[in-house]
Design a protein around this motif. Structure first.
Motif: not given
Length: 198
Positions: A139-149
């Motif tokens: 969830i945190n990744s989808l909300l706050g990380e870039t596509a590359e990350e």
């Protein structure tokens, strides 16, 4: 049943000499590519363990767009827990991406194991906490990380899937368009390119 036996012994701490006894607690099902184990509106009855092959769990929004929640390759578990434990109609689909061999585990599978092998209790609790942590991280990744990350995390989590699934499925899992994924991959290739020294 090599993968389930390894899983029971290494992950759930079942004595190696007794893992074969656990087969009474699951059913084996062979599914063909594109065959469904669960569809929207059905009540999920099992936890699915992938002995061989690959499954995906996804939802479809009102515009008909597919959103992949999870891939489940060999030795992974997948299920709609809300539907399974609360007897709710599922909002997800679970479908075979490849011809697969799947073990159908009943909801009380873990409890039965703990009853027979008490040492499995601590391992089961750790497994549950890791699952919750994984969901929170996603969830945190989808909300706050870039596509590359997100793509780099995908490679780390599913290192063998890049050659097994089409690019649009990876993009769906990452929450981006296939075009965006293509740009990310080109940029990563550019960054990692080392010119020949002559």
């Amino acid at each position: 049943m090599k993968n389930i036996n390894n899983y029971l012994a290494k992950v759930l701490n079942v004595p190696l000499e007794k893992v074969n006894m656990c087969s009474v607690h699951y059913e084996v099902k062979k599914v063909q590519k594109n065959q469904f184990l669960l569809q929207y509106g059905e009540v999920c009855r099992y936890i699915y363990f992938v002995e061989k092959g690959l499954l995906k769990m996804y939802s479809i929004d009102k515009n008909g767009k597919e959103h992949i929640i999870q891939f489940a390759p060999e030795s992974w578990l997948t299920s709609d827990r809300s539907s399974l434990y609360f007897n709710e109609k599922s909002v997800y689909y679970i479908e075979a991406v490849e011809d697969s061999e799947v073990l159908l585990l009943h909801p009380d599978f873990i409890n039965k194991l703990i009853g027979e092998f008490p040492d499995s209790l601590e391992k089961s609790d750790i497994l549950l906490q890791k699952h919750i942590k994984s969901l929170q991280d996603r969830i945190n990744s989808l909300l706050g990380e870039t596509a590359e990350e997100r793509y780099m995390k995908f490679i780390k989590m599913y290192p063998d899937l890049l050659l097994r699934v089409p690019q649009w499925m990876i993009a769906s899992y990452l929450g981006i368009t296939p075009e965006s994924l293509s740009r990310v991959r080109k940029e990563l290739a550019r960054k990692n390119f080392v010119p020949d020294s002559k």
